[in-house]
Design an enzyme around this catalytic site. Structure first.
Site, PDB file in Angstrom:
ATOM      1  N   ASP A 410      11.071   0.124  -0.589  1.00  0.00           N
ATOM      2  CA  ASP A 410       9.792   0.714  -0.964  1.00  0.00           C
ATOM      3  C   ASP A 410       9.875   2.232  -1.024  1.00  0.00           C
ATOM      4  O   ASP A 410      10.543   2.866  -0.198  1.00  0.00           O
ATOM      5  CB  ASP A 410       8.737   0.289   0.069  1.00  0.00           C
ATOM      6  CG  ASP A 410       7.345   0.752  -0.283  1.00  0.00           C
ATOM      7  OD1 ASP A 410       6.846   0.355  -1.348  1.00  0.00           O
ATOM      8  OD2 ASP A 410       6.759   1.508   0.513  1.00  0.00           O
ATOM      9  N   GLU A 440      12.545   0.814  -5.464  1.00  0.00           N
ATOM     10  CA  GLU A 440      11.287   0.967  -6.198  1.00  0.00           C
ATOM     11  C   GLU A 440      11.210   2.394  -6.730  1.00  0.00           C
ATOM     12  O   GLU A 440      10.914   3.337  -6.004  1.00  0.00           O
ATOM     13  CB  GLU A 440      10.087   0.688  -5.297  1.00  0.00           C
ATOM     14  CG  GLU A 440       8.758   0.807  -6.053  1.00  0.00           C
ATOM     15  CD  GLU A 440       7.599   1.298  -5.208  1.00  0.00           C
ATOM     16  OE1 GLU A 440       6.477   1.343  -5.728  1.00  0.00           O
ATOM     17  OE2 GLU A 440       7.822   1.645  -4.030  1.00  0.00           O
ATOM     18  N   ASP A 504       1.354  -3.477  -7.510  1.00  0.00           N
ATOM     19  CA  ASP A 504       0.874  -2.102  -7.629  1.00  0.00           C
ATOM     20  C   ASP A 504       0.259  -1.789  -8.995  1.00  0.00           C
ATOM     21  O   ASP A 504      -0.113  -0.642  -9.250  1.00  0.00           O
ATOM     22  CB  ASP A 504       2.030  -1.122  -7.390  1.00  0.00           C
ATOM     23  CG  ASP A 504       2.460  -1.068  -5.935  1.00  0.00           C
ATOM     24  OD1 ASP A 504       1.585  -1.163  -5.060  1.00  0.00           O
ATOM     25  OD2 ASP A 504       3.673  -0.940  -5.675  1.00  0.00           O
TER      26      ASP A 504
END
Length: 656
Positions: A410, A440, A504
């Site tokens: 992340d 990410e 997201d």
């Protein structure tokens, strides 16, 4: 041999007529100072042990020496030397020559350096080697060396052409040079061979797990996928089927999804054709999203326990489904034990250096400590701290011992590159080199593959290109927006995580205003393009939802809520991908781009498919004669030529 390589790179700078010069030194030393007519500079030591210094020099001749641990030394392999003031100096000749490249004139401008673009080792015995020339500067380039060329690629850019050779060799030291045909044969480098030592690589290996090539991923947000055990539900649980306009879909809204629900869905995942699952965070947390970790060493009790986790890993593996976990190491939650100790003990806490404390007393506030985007419940971890790193090693060791297959990381751009490159990547690969590491990152990720930091990234660039096209964009823009493939190392492009949406972003069907034909174009490209498609749970049944948190609605297991047309379309394309090597890992070539019409093919020696799409309402005449016999994948109709493509549609042709 290392000295020889360095001299060649200095000569390279001369050949390339560039004012930006890099001088290298590779002996073992404590310090190296470059002394010359251009000044005195401390050289910098790279992670690979090579000393280097970049200089911006005008046209001229420059004398220079190395001062190595206080001892003067020249580049004695450099044939350009001069005797002056009782000393011998190396001579650097800079020619600022501007000329118009012309094929056959026997004059070439070579671009080459010690970086992955030109020296790209995969593993011992396998490497990609490249040189770059200005356009129209040469007729062809050939590889010469003690290795076999598996494939030669010629990649065109706006002003240059890259010649890339995929080489295998049985030797530990690969000696090689390039022969440039330009009216005459020009050897580069002249009089020498470059060398690459597989036992001591000057550029680190980037060997992405073979199993990840073209694999089909499924992203599961555990709290919203399926409730398999009512007994572990949070105290306040919303109705699974809504209404969602009144229920909280945010961090404090719980619906009861858990790991047992995933176990109960394995038959469904098999029916769909899934080969790997990426789980959003599953470690203990007070929120529904779990990105505010309370305990990295514990499964969230509302999801299950370690026994259930072991069961899910084993059962998924029995069904040939890989398991990828979400690693959240940029920040913890504010209820993490170290942060709680700081709240309690303030200046006396032994965990102060685990975070970036701004002032005392420490309160739950971004004014007190650094946090992710100012959210006080997400305090930023000090990843340079040895104790923090030791804790992360324990976390990795524990969960990898269960046999997981990878980590999705992340917010990687919030962390120093050196953490991923020098700590995380080597640690994970040491535990299990067959583990995939996905970062990410939403932009061009080329720099993350240089050292490397990751095997692949979540390919948001692909999402942007596909959605832009499916909404009515031009074929030319789609091709332009997927040109990033040229920049990425070839060993990763068939593994990139090609997604249309995620936890997201808004759902793909919502982005396309519910237009099923546009959705079919987007999904059709996703399932036939270079890379590994990632399906966000529920997309395959037409689940809608706006931006976070509305994209996180529970999966409706009542088939009354499914769009069966979309579901069957997904299954059909997944089946195509699994049955055809051309789509799985074949070459990619654009055949035609005209207005909204895009035609490309994927092919291997034994297999080929052609994809024809049109993002706009107006039909487009194409008039493409096919060299082989094909049939329409969806209708079975035999196709001999492509005359026209209907508006907002997609066809997939299979070579017979």
């Amino acid at each position: 041999m290392k000295k020889l390589l360095i001299i060649l790179f200095i000569l390279l700078s001369i050949y390339s007529f560039s004012r930006n010069i890099t001088i290298y030194y590779t002996h073992d030393a404590s310090s190296v100072i470059l002394i010359g007519d251009f000044g005195e500079f401390e050289m910098e030591k790279s992670n690979t042990g090579i000393w280097k210094k970049e200089l911006d020099l005008n046209e001229g001749e420059y004398k220079y020496l190395f001062l190595v641990d206080g001892r003067e030394e020249i580049d004695y392999k450099n044939l350009n030397t001069v005797y002056s003031n009782g000393k011998i100096y190396s001579l650097l000749i800079i020619k600022d020559e501007t000329f118009i490249p012309e094929k056959g004139d026997g004059n070439v401008d070579v671009i080459f350096d010690i970086e992955r673009r030109y020296i790209n080792p995969v593993k011992p015995g396998e490497i990609y080697l490249s040189i770059e020339l200005n356009k129209n500067d040469a007729e062809d380039v050939f590889f010469v060396g003690n290795g076999e060329v598996l494939k030669k690629e010629i990649i065109e850019y706006e002003k240059t052409i890259l010649y890339r050779f995929h080489v295998i060799t049985p030797v530990n030291i690969l000696n090689y040079k390039f022969v440039i045909k330009d009216g005459i044969n020009i050897e580069f480098p002249e009089n020498y061979y470059l060398n690459f030592n597989f036992d001591n690589p000057i550029v680190n290996y980037l060997n992405v797990p073979e199993w990840s090539k073209g694999v089909i991923y499924y992203q599961i947000f555990p709290e919203r996928f399926r409730n398999g055990n009512k007994e572990n539900d949070p105290k306040y649980t919303n109705n699974w089927y809504g209404p969602y306009d009144t229920a909280s879909l945010g961090s404090n809204g719980f619906f009861g999804g858990d790991l047992e629900g995933v176990i109960q869905s394995i038959d469904y995942l098999n029916e769909l054709g899934i080969e790997a699952i990426y789980f959003n965070p599953i470690f203990e947390s007070v929120s529904s999203h779990k990105y505010d970790t309370k305990d990295y060493m514990k499964i969230d009790p509302h999801f299950g326990d370690e026994k259930v986790f072991e069961e899910i890993v084993n059962k998924l593996k029995e069904n040939n489904i890989k398991v990828i976990l979400d690693g959240v190491f940029n920040h913890s939650g504010d209820e993490f034990f170290a942060m709680q100790d700081i709240f309690k003990n303030q200046q006396k806490s032994k965990y102060l250096d685990w975070y970036y404390i701004k002032k005392f007393p420490v309160r739950k506030s971004s004014d007190s400590y650094e946090s992710w985007w100012g959210y006080a419940d997400l305090p930023k971890l000090n990843l340079d701290n040895f104790q923090v790193r030791s804790y992360i090693i324990q976390v990795l060791g524990k969960w990898m011992s269960y046999g997981i297959d990878g980590w999705r990381l992340d917010a990687v751009d919030q962390v120093k590159d050196s953490f991923w490159e020098l700590f995380y990547y080597p640690i994970v690969k040491e535990i299990n080199p067959n583990t995939i590491i996905s970062g990410e990152y939403w932009k061009d990720s080329t720099h993350y593959f240089n050292y490397p930091a990751f095997d692949v990234v979540m390919n948001y660039l692909f999402r942007d290109a596909v959605l832009g096209y499916a909404k009515g964009g031009s074929a030319s823009n789609f091709v332009k927006n997927t040109d990033y493939l040229k920049e990425y190392p070839p060993q990763i492009i068939h593994r990139l995580w090609n997604m249309l949406d995620s936890h997201d972003t808004a759902r793909v069907i919502t982005e396309l205003n519910g237009d099923i034909n546009k959705l079919k174009i987007a999904v059709g490209i996703q399932m036939t393009f270079v890379g590994a498609p990632v399906i966000y749970y529920g997309d395959e049944i037409g689940l809608d939802g706006g931006k976070d948190p509305w994209c996180r609605k529970p999966f409706p297991w009542d088939e009354e809520f499914w769009n069966m047309d979309v579901f069957e379309y997904y299954k059909s394309l997944i089946k195509l991908r699994k049955e055809h090597e051309a789509v799985r890992y074949g070459e990619y070539e654009v055949i035609k781009k005209k207005l909204g019409a895009l035609v490309y093919r994927r092919f291997t020696e034994n297999d080929e498919i052609i994809v024809i799409t049109n993002s706009r309402k107006t039909p487009v005449k194409l008039n493409i004669d096919l060299k082989n016999n094909y049939y329409d994948y969806f209708t079975g109709e035999k196709i001999t030529n492509i005359t026209e493509i209907d508006g907002v549609s997609i066809k997939i042709l299979i070579r017979q």
